[in-house]
Design a protein around this motif. Structure first.
Motif, PDB file in Angstrom:
ATOM      1  N   CYS A 142       0.832  -1.207   0.000  1.00 40.31           N
ATOM      2  CA  CYS A 142       0.000   0.000   0.000  1.00 40.31           C
ATOM      3  C   CYS A 142       0.863   1.253   0.000  1.00 40.31           C
ATOM      4  O   CYS A 142       0.554   2.236  -0.682  1.00 40.31           O
ATOM      5  CB  CYS A 142      -0.938  -0.004   1.206  1.00 40.31           C
ATOM      6  N   ALA A 145       2.264   1.698  -3.496  1.00 40.48           N
ATOM      7  CA  ALA A 145       1.238   2.196  -4.415  1.00 40.48           C
ATOM      8  C   ALA A 145       0.926   3.666  -4.144  1.00 40.48           C
ATOM      9  O   ALA A 145       0.759   4.468  -5.076  1.00 40.48           O
ATOM     10  CB  ALA A 145      -0.031   1.349  -4.278  1.00 40.48           C
ATOM     11  N   THR A 146       0.864   4.009  -2.842  1.00 40.94           N
ATOM     12  CA  THR A 146       0.583   5.404  -2.483  1.00 40.94           C
ATOM     13  C   THR A 146       1.684   6.326  -2.968  1.00 40.94           C
ATOM     14  O   THR A 146       1.424   7.395  -3.532  1.00 40.94           O
ATOM     15  CB  THR A 146       0.411   5.542  -0.961  1.00 40.94           C
ATOM     16  N   ALA A 148       3.738   5.775  -5.371  1.00 40.96           N
ATOM     17  CA  ALA A 148       3.761   5.808  -6.831  1.00 40.96           C
ATOM     18  C   ALA A 148       2.790   6.847  -7.374  1.00 40.96           C
ATOM     19  O   ALA A 148       3.020   7.440  -8.436  1.00 40.96           O
ATOM     20  CB  ALA A 148       3.422   4.424  -7.387  1.00 40.96           C
ATOM     21  N   VAL A 149       1.693   7.067  -6.642  1.00 40.69           N
ATOM     22  CA  VAL A 149       0.729   8.090  -7.033  1.00 40.69           C
ATOM     23  C   VAL A 149       1.129   9.446  -6.459  1.00 40.69           C
ATOM     24  O   VAL A 149       1.015  10.481  -7.116  1.00 40.69           O
ATOM     25  CB  VAL A 149      -0.689   7.702  -6.561  1.00 40.69           C
ATOM     26  N   PHE A 150       1.616   9.433  -5.220  1.00 43.60           N
ATOM     27  CA  PHE A 150       1.964  10.672  -4.523  1.00 43.60           C
ATOM     28  C   PHE A 150       3.070  11.430  -5.251  1.00 43.60           C
ATOM     29  O   PHE A 150       2.975  12.642  -5.448  1.00 43.60           O
ATOM     30  CB  PHE A 150       2.412  10.345  -3.091  1.00 43.60           C
ATOM     31  N   PRO A 152       4.289  11.560  -8.516  1.00 47.36           N
ATOM     32  CA  PRO A 152       3.956  12.336  -9.721  1.00 47.36           C
ATOM     33  C   PRO A 152       2.994  13.486  -9.451  1.00 47.36           C
ATOM     34  O   PRO A 152       3.144  14.564 -10.033  1.00 47.36           O
ATOM     35  CB  PRO A 152       3.319  11.280 -10.630  1.00 47.36           C
ATOM     36  N   ILE A 153       2.001  13.253  -8.559  1.00 43.42           N
ATOM     37  CA  ILE A 153       1.053  14.338  -8.277  1.00 43.42           C
ATOM     38  C   ILE A 153       1.756  15.498  -7.581  1.00 43.42           C
ATOM     39  O   ILE A 153       1.536  16.672  -7.916  1.00 43.42           O
ATOM     40  CB  ILE A 153      -0.120  13.816  -7.418  1.00 43.42           C
TER      41      ILE A 153
END
Length: 516
Positions: A142, A145-146, A148-150, A152-153
């Motif tokens: 988790c 995954a977090t 990996a999103v965090f 780039p954003i």
């Protein structure tokens, strides 16, 4: 029967192991968690990467869960499993391996007692470890995954804010201590702690939680309208929207009694009239600026002399043009002439290094041909002590050079003040920028004109009245040089009339001719 007993013992051990893990989870994550408080996290960050000179320590806010607290939770649950395992296995170990006096006993070696005990302990330990391994695997997945999103954003948000900062030219400038930074600090509305850097990062992506528990927005564009901005250096309040709106700094300088303060208030009156006709909001973000302008305008409209700038007055007058995120904060610095002649006061002129435009006000009575003309008509000039009009200009250019600031990145408006008084005395001054420059050169200020055109990115020359004017398009309108400097920094204002429009048309004609 022995095999069945061992299987049942192992099953019981597995159940006990699962229970041990559940108890460790409750204790580690709920009843006695190892919370990484903001102060502790800041100390860790400071130890890992000490703040350099001019930098601040990390803000006191709760870190984003995957960055720190998740690792603390994993470590805490594992530690609680060990505590529970020791607590559960302590009694059987004492019962089977020692007597009541703590001395070792040997009867336990008889089969099958040791096999049963070891099987139970191994099954329970392996079950608890397996459950923890599954928990750690899920948690790490988790977290991955977090992140990996965090990542780039956060990168995208930082890029958008930096791009907007460069495009709109937003900065946070303090009108008191003149400190300029890309973004201001913000105070928590609950505990008043300063948050120095609200950009998306380790303390939060969209929101961050202050040490007191209050949720605060990240990004300057969002925080600017919800939190109280403060100067990074002196911690004094900044106008709403500071750091998120266009920020323009204009410094007005000149010798004593040159008419700087009078020009400033007359120019603001003209600017207010221009924005009113164009439907652009005009106001003051602080009460001090509003009262100062109202007092100055009252004196001008009643025909009184304006109060000279006090020698200890080192605060900017700030006005706001427009509303919301598209507004502009314009800071106008009016400094007493004594500051330019006193070497000990040079350190107080730091705002010159951060100015986007400079206004040099020349007292026409300091120009020899003007005094000679008035003398032939029996007139008197308004100053007992006449100084060289190039003196204050030379002090400012030297100050910029000493501070390492290239004047070539700034624009300069050279103003001959009191044009209406000269006109009343029978002396007509030219209205076009080039003609004014020629007149100054013929009047003995040729070094000033040549230096201004050589040192600055652009230098333009104006003659302005010493009184408030309501007429649109007058060549001596005091608001013309101020509007020119504001436009040069991207502020949208209506097109000029009169001399400024003639100058623009002349430049366009020269450009068209060059292309032809």
């Amino acid at each position: 029967m022995i095999a069945t007993g061992l299987i049942l013992t192992a099953g019981l051990g597995i159940v006990i192991g699962v229970i041990l893990f559940a108890v460790a989870m409750v204790r580690g994550l709920w009843t006695t968690p190892d919370l990484i408080a903001p102060s502790a996290y800041r100390n860790e960050r400071q130890a890992a990467k000490p703040a350099r000179t001019g930098e601040f320590k990390a803000d006191k806010a709760w870190p984003f869960y995957p960055f720190r607290q998740a690792w603390a939770d994993l470590a805490k649950v594992w530690a609680e499993i060990g505590v529970c395992r020791r607590a559960i296995f302590k009694r059987p170990m004492e019962a089977f391996f020692t007597d009541r006096h703590g001395s070792p006993v040997g009867w336990w070696i008889f089969f099958p007692i040791p096999v049963v005990v070891i099987t139970f302990m191994l099954a329970a330990g392996l079950a608890a470890t397996a459950c923890y391994g599954l928990f750690a695997l899920v948690s790490l997945g988790c977290m991955a995954a977090t992140m990996a999103v965090f990542g780039p954003i956060a990168t995208m948000l930082l890029g958008l804010e930096e791009g907007r900062r460069r495009l709109v030219r937003t900065q946070a400038s303090c009108p008191r201590c003149f400190h300029v930074t890309p973004w201001p600090a913000y105070r928590c509305p609950s505990c008043s702690i300063l948050h120095r850097d609200v950009r998306p990062g380790r303390l939060g992506l969209i929101m961050r939680r202050c040490e007191c528990g209050t949720m605060l927005p990240t990004m300057t564009l969002r925080a600017a309208w919800r939190l109280q901005a403060a100067c990074q250096r002196c911690r004094k309040p900044l106008p709403p929207g500071a750091g998120a709106v266009r920020d323009v700094r204009i410094s007005i300088f000149g010798d004593t009694k040159a008419g700087k303060t009078r020009f400033l208030h007359a120019a603001l009156s003209s600017l207010a009239a221009t924005t009113e006709r164009a439907g652009i909001a005009f106001g003051f973000p602080d009460q001090s600026s509003k009262e100062q302008v109202e007092l100055g305008l009252d004196r001008l409209e009643s025909g009184q002399d304006t109060v000279s700038t006090p020698g200890n007055a080192l605060a900017a007058l700030t006005v706001r043009l427009g509303i919301g995120a598209r507004s502009t904060l314009a800071h106008l610095f009016d400094t007493a002439g004594e500051h330019f002649r006193d070497p000990e006061m040079h350190d107080s002129l730091g705002f010159l290094s951060h100015s986007h435009g400079l206004v040099y006000v020349i007292d026409p009575y300091s120009i020899t041909p003007v005094r000679q003309h008035l003398a032939t008509r029996g007139g008197r000039h308004g100053r007992q002590v006449v100084t060289d009009p190039e003196a204050a200009y030379g002090e400012v250019v030297e100050r910029l050079r000493d501070s390492g600031v290239a004047a070539s990145g700034q624009r300069l408006a050279v103003i001959v003040s009191k044009a209406d008084l000269l006109q009343a005395a029978g002396l007509e001054l030219p209205a076009d920028s080039d003609l004014i420059a020629d007149w100054l050169m013929e009047s003995g200020a040729h070094n000033l004109v040549l230096s201004a055109r050589r040192e600055f990115a652009e230098a333009r020359f104006f003659t302005v009245a010493s009184q408030v004017t309501k007429e649109d398009g007058r060549p001596d309108d005091p608001g013309t040089p101020l509007r020119w400097l504001l436009r040069s920094h991207g502020v949208r204002l209506p097109a000029e009339n009169g001399s400024d429009r003639h100058h623009v048309n002349q430049q366009l004609g020269e450009t068209t001719g060059a292309r032809s």
